[in-house]
Design an enzyme around this catalytic site. Structure first.
Site, mmCIF file in Angstrom:
data_model
loop_
_atom_site.group_PDB
_atom_site.id
_atom_site.type_symbol
_atom_site.label_atom_id
_atom_site.label_comp_id
_atom_site.label_asym_id
_atom_site.label_seq_id
_atom_site.Cartn_x
_atom_site.Cartn_y
_atom_site.Cartn_z
ATOM 1 N N CYS A 208 -5.742 -2.868 1.819
ATOM 2 C CA CYS A 208 -5.638 -3.096 3.221
ATOM 3 C C CYS A 208 -6.947 -2.982 3.980
ATOM 4 O O CYS A 208 -7.711 -3.925 4.151
ATOM 5 C CB CYS A 208 -4.657 -1.927 3.876
ATOM 6 S SG CYS A 208 -3.977 -2.110 5.531
ATOM 7 N N LYS B 11 -8.930 3.060 -2.734
ATOM 8 C CA LYS B 11 -9.377 2.613 -1.355
ATOM 9 C C LYS B 11 -10.624 2.889 -1.001
ATOM 10 O O LYS B 11 -11.115 4.271 -1.222
ATOM 11 C CB LYS B 11 -8.304 2.886 -0.408
ATOM 12 C CG LYS B 11 -8.589 2.241 0.940
ATOM 13 C CD LYS B 11 -7.305 2.446 2.112
ATOM 14 C CE LYS B 11 -7.187 1.997 3.238
ATOM 15 N NZ LYS B 11 -5.943 2.244 3.910
ATOM 16 N N GLU C 169 0.941 -1.165 0.122
ATOM 17 C CA GLU C 169 0.022 0.077 0.083
ATOM 18 C C GLU C 169 1.135 1.393 -0.012
ATOM 19 O O GLU C 169 1.993 1.250 0.998
ATOM 20 C CB GLU C 169 -0.926 -0.024 1.329
ATOM 21 C CG GLU C 169 -1.674 1.208 1.363
ATOM 22 C CD GLU C 169 -2.690 1.059 2.795
ATOM 23 O OE1 GLU C 169 -3.793 2.042 2.740
ATOM 24 O OE2 GLU C 169 -2.499 0.357 3.764
#
Length: 552
Positions: free
Chosen positions: A149, A113, A45
């Site tokens: 994540c 994200k 990430e």
């Protein structure tokens, strides 16, 4: 459409803000993946900028530099492999935590994200905008889901990917270390696989960034929840994974299963990595610390040697009238066992100089902690002078138990640039010392065998600021103190519930009061490695002015 994919997982250690250096390291990993015949390489990430970048991403020039680096790397993909690269991405007025597919010489696809964490150490809603629920990325006819994540910590993103045809989940992470977190991650991934029926590759960053340590420990679980790959903890590595499409979907052929450290070993290695990267990434030539003959400074000295090597660690004994002969002997023996430079700088003259200067003002006042603190602050001044003269960073050595209750002197023993045991309770400091005397994992730069003399471990702890002083003159036994603090800090338990664990109510209330009133000291303390679920500063953020106390 292909039935065979080779995917490289790049478990690397970036430096926040060092875009050029991170790009160079990425190129090395891409070259290794190309040599191994990989079709695709996945990076952690926000790899190109380092994680967490915090408010750096609010600088347009920084975001532009990250995009330029990704575009530069994309040119290398014309001959393969393709790259999944994490970076900040400006999309109109919105700024996203993104993953870009670099393929065929250009940035082909972006995913943002969706679930931005805003708890504990995370503040992503402060700097990023949430993207839509992600859809798969098509690569060589395979639909790859790339949740980022936090997107796998809830069900929505992975369910959306499965419903829209994803066949493999590739998850780039910046997941910080805390004790026993590898089990938590494994259980989380099992839940996502059970819900979606898809295999999942969990790739995590490794390395230290300020207080945070990223432990790597990346892994792959197939759709049947079997472990196909376990990468090492606290080490950089590039794993080559081979994937095959069968009647039941995609699965990874089983590869290496690294042993993961546990308990004191993982804590020690986390502290060492956090210290090493803090020193290296800030370009300090070495470290200096006061070696008192006590357990905390001995453990910190051993960690420093394991991180940097003995030639970069300077230990200084700073004795005064209350320093015992045993402490002098023990500190020298510890320095000798570790192979470090060791100097003795008596503090009698500076302490008496301060006392002489203050004598007219203090006339008629009883001796109290004021005079004790002058000793500690004299030591702090000397250590900072050594740091200024020679460039080495001062390490401070207070443990979490002492930092919790304010059993430390501001501008004295709290002086320093970093504290590797700041989040380690005193009882665990003792366990760490015993463990290190019996173990030396690979990669550590310190010596084998007994590095902390047994008497340092077995004697009663003392600050030696007055005659016959011990810590238990002020504090309860550390096993009781640490249990009370665990309830107050880690679990946010009411006083009444902690009393039920077998502690006197008056004692628990006293410790709670000491914890609250020491907040102003902790705000001025050096950063240190996060080890527990709730470290001071990033996780636990209490006000300095605080009139609340539990009444029962």
């Amino acid at each position: 459409m292909t039935d065979h994919l080779v995917i490289a997982l790049a478990q690397l250690n970036p430096t926040v803000g060092a875009v050029t250096e991170n790009l160079a390291k990425a190129r090395d990993a891409v070259a290794a993946a190309r040599k191994a015949g990989a079709d695709l390489i996945l990076f952690p990430e926000l790899y190109i900028c380092g994680y967490p970048p915090e408010d750096l991403v609010l600088r347009p020039s920084f975001v532009s530099a990250c995009r330029a680096a990704a575009e530069d790397l994309a040119h290398d993909t014309a001959g393969g492999p393709a790259v999944l690269m994490g970076l900040p991405w400006r999309d109109g007025e919105k700024l996203h935590n993104a993953v870009a597919l670099l393929n065929n010489g250009k940035i082909e696809t972006l995913r943002f994200k969706h679930d931005l964490p805003n708890y504990g150490v995370f503040d992503e809603k402060r700097v990023f905008d949430a993207g839509p629920a992600p859809g798969p990325i098509s690569f060589k006819g395979v639909r790859l889901g790339v949740p980022i994540c936090e997107d796998i910590w809830t069900e929505e993103s992975c369910e959306t990917l499965a419903e829209t045809g994803a066949e493999i989940l590739l998850v780039p992470n910046g997941s910080p270390f805390e004790q026993n977190k590898d089990d938590t991650r494994l259980n989380l991934v099992v839940a996502r696989i059970t819900e979606t029926g898809l295999p999942l590759a969990y790739l995590n960053q490794v390395g230290g960034q300020d207080e945070l340590v990223f432990d790597g420990a990346s892994f792959v679980l197939n759709a049947d929840r079997s472990l196909a790959l376990q990468m090492p903890m606290f080490e950089e590595a590039v794993a080559i994974t081979e994937w095959v499409r069968g009647d039941a979907g995609w699965h990874m052929k089983k590869s290496d299963i690294a042993r993961l450290p546990e308990k004191e070993e993982e804590t020690w290695l986390a502290c060492v990595l956090g210290l090493r990267d803090y020193v290296e990434k800030n370009r300090f030539p070495g470290v200096v610390l006061g070696l008192s003959g006590g357990i905390d400074s001995a453990v910190v000295a051993a960690m420093a040697v394991d991180a940097l090597g003995p030639e970069r660690v300077h230990c200084v004994m700073l004795p005064y009238a209350y320093t015992s002969r045993d402490s002098l002997t023990d500190a020298e023996a510890c320095a000798k066992a570790l192979g470090v430079r060791y100097d003795v700088v008596p503090i009698k003259e500076p302490v008496e100089g301060f006392l002489s200067a203050l004598k007219p003002m203090f006339n008629g006042k009883n001796i109290d902690t004021t005079e004790e603190n002058i000793q500690s602050r004299s030591r702090g001044v000397i250590l900072m002078a050594i740091s200024n003269k020679f460039g080495a960073m001062v390490l401070t050595t207070g443990n979490k138990s002492e930092m919790s209750v304010g059993y430390a002197t501001l501008y004295g023993d709290m002086n320093g640039g970093f504290n590797p045991i700041k989040d380690v309770y005193k009882t665990q400091v003792y366990r760490l010392a015993r463990w290190r005397n019996e173990n030396r994992p690979k990669g550590l730069k310190g010596p084998d065998g007994l590095v902390i003399p047994e008497r340092i471990i077995s004697k009663a702890p003392t600050a030696e600021l007055r005659e016959n002083q011990t810590d238990q003159d002020t504090l309860p036994p550390y096993d009781a103190l640490d249990d009370i603090l665990s309830g107050l800090v880690e679990e946010e338990m009411p006083v009444a519930d902690i009393v039920k664990r077998g502690h006197a109510e008056a004692l628990v209330k006293r410790i709670q009061h000491m914890l609250y009133v020491a907040e102003y000291k902790r705000r001025q303390a050096a950063p240190g490695v996060k080890i527990t679920r709730r470290n001071f500063g990033r996780d636990r953020r209490y006000p300095i002015v605080n009139g609340f106390r539990d009444r029962s």
